[in-house]
Write a protein that holds these residues in place. Sequence first.
Motif, PDB file in Angstrom:
ATOM      1  N   ARG A  25       0.819  -1.209   0.000  1.00 39.04           N
ATOM      2  CA  ARG A  25       0.000   0.000   0.000  1.00 39.04           C
ATOM      3  C   ARG A  25       0.853   1.258   0.000  1.00 39.04           C
ATOM      4  O   ARG A  25       1.770   1.395   0.797  1.00 39.04           O
ATOM      5  CB  ARG A  25      -0.959  -0.012   1.193  1.00 39.04           C
ATOM      6  N   LEU A  26       0.465   2.173  -0.901  1.00 39.45           N
ATOM      7  CA  LEU A  26       1.128   3.468  -1.033  1.00 39.45           C
ATOM      8  C   LEU A  26       0.099   4.577  -0.979  1.00 39.45           C
ATOM      9  O   LEU A  26      -1.087   4.365  -1.239  1.00 39.45           O
ATOM     10  CB  LEU A  26       1.885   3.564  -2.365  1.00 39.45           C
ATOM     11  N   ALA A  63       1.158  14.665 -12.847  1.00 42.07           N
ATOM     12  CA  ALA A  63       2.251  13.820 -12.368  1.00 42.07           C
ATOM     13  C   ALA A  63       1.747  12.797 -11.355  1.00 42.07           C
ATOM     14  O   ALA A  63       2.202  11.651 -11.334  1.00 42.07           O
ATOM     15  CB  ALA A  63       3.347  14.689 -11.762  1.00 42.07           C
ATOM     16  N   ALA A  64       0.800  13.202 -10.507  1.00 48.83           N
ATOM     17  CA  ALA A  64       0.253  12.283  -9.506  1.00 48.83           C
ATOM     18  C   ALA A  64      -0.459  11.114 -10.177  1.00 48.83           C
ATOM     19  O   ALA A  64      -0.329   9.958  -9.748  1.00 48.83           O
ATOM     20  CB  ALA A  64      -0.698  13.027  -8.573  1.00 48.83           C
ATOM     21  N   ILE A  65      -1.205  11.392 -11.242  1.00 54.09           N
ATOM     22  CA  ILE A  65      -1.885  10.311 -11.969  1.00 54.09           C
ATOM     23  C   ILE A  65      -0.856   9.393 -12.613  1.00 54.09           C
ATOM     24  O   ILE A  65      -1.013   8.159 -12.616  1.00 54.09           O
ATOM     25  CB  ILE A  65      -2.839  10.907 -13.016  1.00 54.09           C
ATOM     26  N   MET A  75       2.636   2.839 -10.299  1.00 54.55           N
ATOM     27  CA  MET A  75       2.652   1.951  -9.144  1.00 54.55           C
ATOM     28  C   MET A  75       1.571   0.874  -9.257  1.00 54.55           C
ATOM     29  O   MET A  75       1.766  -0.262  -8.814  1.00 54.55           O
ATOM     30  CB  MET A  75       2.477   2.742  -7.851  1.00 54.55           C
ATOM     31  N   ASP A  76       0.431   1.222  -9.844  1.00 61.25           N
ATOM     32  CA  ASP A  76      -0.621   0.233 -10.064  1.00 61.25           C
ATOM     33  C   ASP A  76      -0.117  -0.884 -10.980  1.00 61.25           C
ATOM     34  O   ASP A  76      -0.420  -2.066 -10.753  1.00 61.25           O
ATOM     35  CB  ASP A  76      -1.852   0.906 -10.677  1.00 61.25           C
ATOM     36  N   PHE A 110      -3.170   4.771  -3.170  1.00 56.36           N
ATOM     37  CA  PHE A 110      -4.243   5.709  -2.877  1.00 56.36           C
ATOM     38  C   PHE A 110      -3.960   7.043  -3.557  1.00 56.36           C
ATOM     39  O   PHE A 110      -2.905   7.651  -3.363  1.00 56.36           O
ATOM     40  CB  PHE A 110      -4.388   5.947  -1.373  1.00 56.36           C
ATOM     41  N   LEU A 111      -4.912   7.479  -4.376  1.00 57.04           N
ATOM     42  CA  LEU A 111      -4.903   8.810  -4.976  1.00 57.04           C
ATOM     43  C   LEU A 111      -6.287   9.388  -4.760  1.00 57.04           C
ATOM     44  O   LEU A 111      -7.290   8.776  -5.147  1.00 57.04           O
ATOM     45  CB  LEU A 111      -4.563   8.735  -6.471  1.00 57.04           C
TER      46      LEU A 111
END
Length: 391
Positions: free
Chosen positions: A126-127, A139-141, A147-148, A155-156
């Motif tokens: 888990r991140l 960038a977050a997406i 990571m997915d 978690f986003l």
Amino acid sequence: MGRTGDAAAGFVATLQKRFADLGLPADALSVLDETSIGARDRRAAFVAVFFGHPGATDAAHPVLKDLVADSVVIFPVVDDLARFTADIPAALHAYNGLATDPADPGAERLAGLVLEALRLLRASRRLFVSYKRSEARGAAIQVYETMDARTFDTFLDTHSIKPGEPFQDELWHRLADTDVMILLDTPGFRESRWTREELARANATNLQILQVLWPRPPIPAAAEEMQREVEKQAAFSRFLQLGPDDFETAQMVGPEARLRDATLERIAVAAESLRARALAARNAYLVDTFCKRARAQKLAPVVQSRLIALARPDGPPLTVVPAVGVPDARLYQQISEEFPPSGGGEPPPLWLLYDERGIRDAWLAHLAFLSRHVPIRAVPVIDSDAALREI
């Protein structure tokens, strides 16, 4: 610690190989001898192994007393369990020993126990991605998708909360069940109240933080020194500095700014390298906090590889199982299977120890329900004093 030689050397070599198998960098593992243990980084996860030898005494190995007091997991190893009390110092006589095996010269079993004590075997991955939407949404997406693809449960906020859920409560709940936070540290990250709170909570709960530092224009020396002081407060962190070449275009800040694939891979590898340390550090917090509270009530907890044994005045000893993250019904099942009733009688007294900070009230009620219907009692570590007084 203790006897050096082929057994110790084989164990270290095997442990290094297993770390490599997990995708961890070589510098994630530090092997210390007895003379350097006192100078260890106490924020880092730590496990001790003592290789027994004839005539071993507490006086010859004074560091053991401090390690026991610090609730450090210690594995006593001997060639023959029949000689355990002769070859192991008295400070470790309450600990379960392990015998060397000629068929296992590399000490694979011992290496496996150490990895378990370091919580490297937790099945969940888990991140949590912390970022400022106006500066790093794109960038977050990208980080989320990267990571997915590596089978992380990431978690986003824009992707992981169902409509109708209380947004902030669910965010804190997911943070409580996270091992590593990837913090996209854009220039205005700390201007947001919510991102500052995320960082503070991550530090308070011993999460590992991968701080991805965005390029910044030169700043005055005084401001730079102040910024360094702020960074020091982010304990358990690793820093990854980005440069202009890490972005696909000249746009580095904003919702549409995008990272290069090679940069995303660097972030993924760095996050992977922190996972084991995160699990072990959080487990160490549970064990140390509980043991201190137990000793304050004149109890004598004994830390073993995956549990804490606690003697009781009446009845069998209590087994306390620390659980990193948010406990669920599957964990109750695993513990029940690992500690079944002996001889078809009553199940052994079991406590599941967890960190309640950030967990939603509805989930705490769920744990209370499970405790009433399963012979395992969920005990929040911060409020464990009340449960300990009942012993």
